[in-house]
Design an enzyme around this catalytic site. Structure first.
Site, PDB file in Angstrom:
ATOM      1  N   ARG A  27       0.846  -1.298   0.098  1.00 34.17           N
ATOM      2  CA  ARG A  27       0.072   0.002  -0.043  1.00 34.17           C
ATOM      3  C   ARG A  27       0.934   1.229   0.039  1.00 34.17           C
ATOM      4  O   ARG A  27       0.509   2.279  -0.630  1.00 34.17           O
ATOM      5  CB  ARG A  27      -0.912  -0.023   1.280  1.00 34.17           C
ATOM      6  CG  ARG A  27      -1.903  -1.170   1.159  1.00 34.17           C
ATOM      7  CD  ARG A  27      -3.178  -1.040   1.957  1.00 34.17           C
ATOM      8  NE  ARG A  27      -4.148  -0.080   1.635  1.00 34.17           N
ATOM      9  CZ  ARG A  27      -4.076   1.177   2.128  1.00 34.17           C
ATOM     10  NH1 ARG A  27      -3.411   1.527   3.160  1.00 34.17           N
ATOM     11  NH2 ARG A  27      -4.738   1.906   1.811  1.00 34.17           N
TER      12      ARG A  27
ATOM     13  N   CYS B  73      15.045  -4.071  -3.519  1.00 32.34           N
ATOM     14  CA  CYS B  73      16.232  -3.396  -4.148  1.00 32.34           C
ATOM     15  C   CYS B  73      15.440  -2.234  -5.252  1.00 32.34           C
ATOM     16  O   CYS B  73      15.468  -2.198  -6.481  1.00 32.34           O
ATOM     17  CB  CYS B  73      17.131  -4.206  -5.028  1.00 32.34           C
ATOM     18  SG  CYS B  73      18.148  -5.061  -3.844  1.00 32.34           S
TER      19      CYS B  73
HETATM   20  N1  LLP Z   1     -17.297  -3.700  -3.551  1.00 33.56           N
HETATM   21  C1  LLP Z   1     -16.590  -3.330  -4.707  1.00 33.56           C
HETATM   22  C2  LLP Z   1     -17.425  -3.585  -6.146  1.00 33.56           C
HETATM   23  C3  LLP Z   1     -15.259  -3.108  -4.677  1.00 33.56           C
HETATM   24  O1  LLP Z   1     -14.666  -2.499  -5.637  1.00 33.56           O
HETATM   25  C4  LLP Z   1     -14.574  -2.839  -3.343  1.00 33.56           C
HETATM   26  C5  LLP Z   1     -13.438  -2.318  -3.186  1.00 33.56           C
HETATM   27  C6  LLP Z   1     -15.417  -3.170  -2.308  1.00 33.56           C
HETATM   28  C7  LLP Z   1     -16.524  -3.699  -2.486  1.00 33.56           C
HETATM   29  C8  LLP Z   1     -14.814  -3.032  -0.944  1.00 33.56           C
HETATM   30  O2  LLP Z   1     -14.680  -1.699  -0.540  1.00 33.56           O
HETATM   31  P1  LLP Z   1     -14.063  -1.493   1.028  1.00 33.56           P
HETATM   32  O3  LLP Z   1     -15.011  -1.729   1.889  1.00 33.56           O
HETATM   33  O4  LLP Z   1     -12.815  -2.331   1.352  1.00 33.56           O
HETATM   34  O5  LLP Z   1     -13.572   0.093   0.886  1.00 33.56           O
HETATM   35  N2  LLP Z   1      -6.211  -2.108  -2.538  1.00 33.56           N
HETATM   36  C9  LLP Z   1      -6.758  -0.591  -2.213  1.00 33.56           C
HETATM   37  C10 LLP Z   1      -8.321  -0.852  -2.236  1.00 33.56           C
HETATM   38  C11 LLP Z   1      -8.834  -1.398  -3.445  1.00 33.56           C
HETATM   39  C12 LLP Z   1     -10.390  -1.341  -3.307  1.00 33.56           C
HETATM   40  C13 LLP Z   1     -11.274  -1.875  -4.545  1.00 33.56           C
HETATM   41  N3  LLP Z   1     -12.611  -2.093  -4.343  1.00 33.56           N
HETATM   42  C14 LLP Z   1      -6.155  -0.193  -1.061  1.00 33.56           C
HETATM   43  O6  LLP Z   1      -5.298  -1.212  -0.197  1.00 33.56           O
HETATM   44  O7  LLP Z   1      -6.486   0.846  -0.278  1.00 33.56           O
END
Ligand code: LLP
Length: 405
Positions: free
Chosen positions: A318, A347
């Site tokens: 992240r 690296c």
């Molecule tokens: N539903 C859909 C269609 C989504 O695309 C996502 C997250 C969620 C639910 C869940 O969202 P949350 O409640 O977790 O905010 N890797 C990134 C976050 C990517 C989120 C993508 N979609 C990070 O580390 O911040």
């Protein structure tokens, strides 16, 4: 809130000192608190009670992408959670964890035909369609098999969620959903297809949201669409309101309490007469985990020393991907502080967790944690630099076990 706390000068997870996990399993290692997962799950579900009381059905599908560890999924299955999955792999995990097929929502902007077939054959509860053609293909695949696919159409409400550009999904230029103004015509064409039970609409505008206003604006746009659809005789029984609630990563962050979110949902959705679906990920998993690491060296630097830890960008991506902040705390703080850069051994310069940050004074050999690493942590790990995939430990009371799978 989390279940990581200092006791006699040392950081523990529930009833287990992190030092013991480091000694038994080694570092780097993700450590999850079962109690925190349960509490977050219950708090979120309870927050939606008013929306249920206002006459709508409520279905909560945990967004597996946040933390797909099987032990975590089993724990959430026991809490009655469904699952939001975005790949055949996530679907297999949800089913393996005992989440009922009809409680699974299959999202994702690029579901392959093979994945659609696996979903159909598994009898999953709902496909969230990302484009009209996907619905046409899904209907045909279902019909060939004598099945009917339950589906909703994901619309893009063109709302700025006010979050990091890489995790914003509800602006018209983003790849997700269909333009909301084109949705009525598409809905009409898809609703007419054999093999498809088109039963509603879905949105998700982004992740790590602190402000309820864009969510409320998006929900109101969705309701206007639903009214329009119903007005011309379409059946709309399911409305998927997505996920996105933010969590605290650093001092000064003020995330929306789930109860406030639930109150907004109850107020806005009163009288919608539909089953409301939710896809929370981060709010369940984020503060239920830390990444435990060992300081390898404290290397003198030109401006600040570099604290080189044994965790790297391949373990926690992240900061490198989104310039994300994760608090860095010593497992046994002395009270002394230092200003340092925190970096991993990989690296490339991108393998830096923090620059010029005031942190607990640490020395080579000391243990430390990156906080709020339960969501989008281990699941985004890689083996870059031929480093082993980081192990995961689940703590439950005074017991712990390695749960990587
Ligand atoms: N539903 C859909 C269609 C989504 O695309 C996502 C997250 C969620 C639910 C869940 O969202 P949350 O409640 O977790 O905010 N890797 C990134 C976050 C990517 C989120 C993508 N979609 C990070 O580390 O911040």
């Amino acid at each position: 809130m989390d279940d990581f706390h200092y006791r006699d000068g040392e950081l523990w997870c529930e009833g287990v000192p992190l030092r013991r996990i480091a000694a038994d399993v080694g570092t780097p290692v993700y450590v999850y608190s079962a109690a925190a997962f349960r509490r977050h799950a219950r708090e979120f579900a309870a927050a939606l009670k008013p929306a249920g009381a206002a006459g709508n059905g409520v279905h909560v599908a945990y967004a597996i992408k946040a933390n797909p560890n099987l032990a975590v999924l089993k724990l959430l299955a026991a809490e009655g959670y469904g699952a939001d999955v975005v790949s055949g792999g996530e679907m297999a995990r949800a089913l393996a964890a005992g989440i009922p097929a009809d409680g699974i929502v299959f999202s994702g902007v690029g579901k392959t035909r093979a994945e659609l077939v696996r979903g159909l054959e598994a009898g999953i509860g709902q496909f969230n369609l990302e484009l009209e053609e996907e619905g046409v293909v899904l209907a045909a695949l279902a019909k060939e098999r004598g099945l009917t696919a339950r589906a909703v159409l994901r619309v893009n409400p063109d709302v700025d969620a006010g979050t990091h550009a890489k995790i914003s999904t509800g602006k018209s230029e983003n790849k997700f959903g269909v333009p909301i103004d084109q949705a009525p015509a598409m809905y009409a064409r898809l609703a007419a297809l054999d093999g498809l039970d088109l039963r509603g609409v879905a949105i998700h505008i982004g992740s790590q949201l602190f402000d309820l206003a864009p969510l409320e604006a998006a929900y109101r746009r969705v309701k206007a669409l639903v009214d329009q659809l119903r007005g011309v005789g379409h059946r709309v029984t399911h409305i998927d309101l997505g996920g996105g609630l933010g969590v605290r990563y650093k001092a000064g962050d003020v995330p929306t309490p789930p109860a406030d979110y639930g109150a907004m949902v109850a107020r806005v959705t009163a009288g919608w007469d539909a089953t409301l679906m939710f896809e929370p990920g981060r709010v369940i998993a984020g503060n239920a985990g830390v990444l435990l690491t060992t300081v390898v060296w404290v290397k003198p630097g030109v401006t600040n020393p570099y604290v080189i830890v044994d965790a790297a960008m391949n373990d926690l991506a992240r900061p490198a991907l989104y310039d994300a902040w994760h608090d860095f705390d010593a497992v046994a703080p002395t009270g002394a502080r230092m200003t340092a850069n925190i970096a991993g051994p990989v690296c490339e310069t991108g393998d830096t967790f923090a620059m010029g940050r005031e942190v607990d004074l640490v020395r080579g050999g000391d243990l430390a944690v990156f906080r709020t690493a339960g969501a989008y942590g281990a699941t985004m790990a890689s083996t870059y630099n031929s480093r082993a995939l980081v192990p995961e430990v689940l703590v439950d009371g005074d017991r712990f076990a390695v749960v990587a799978d």
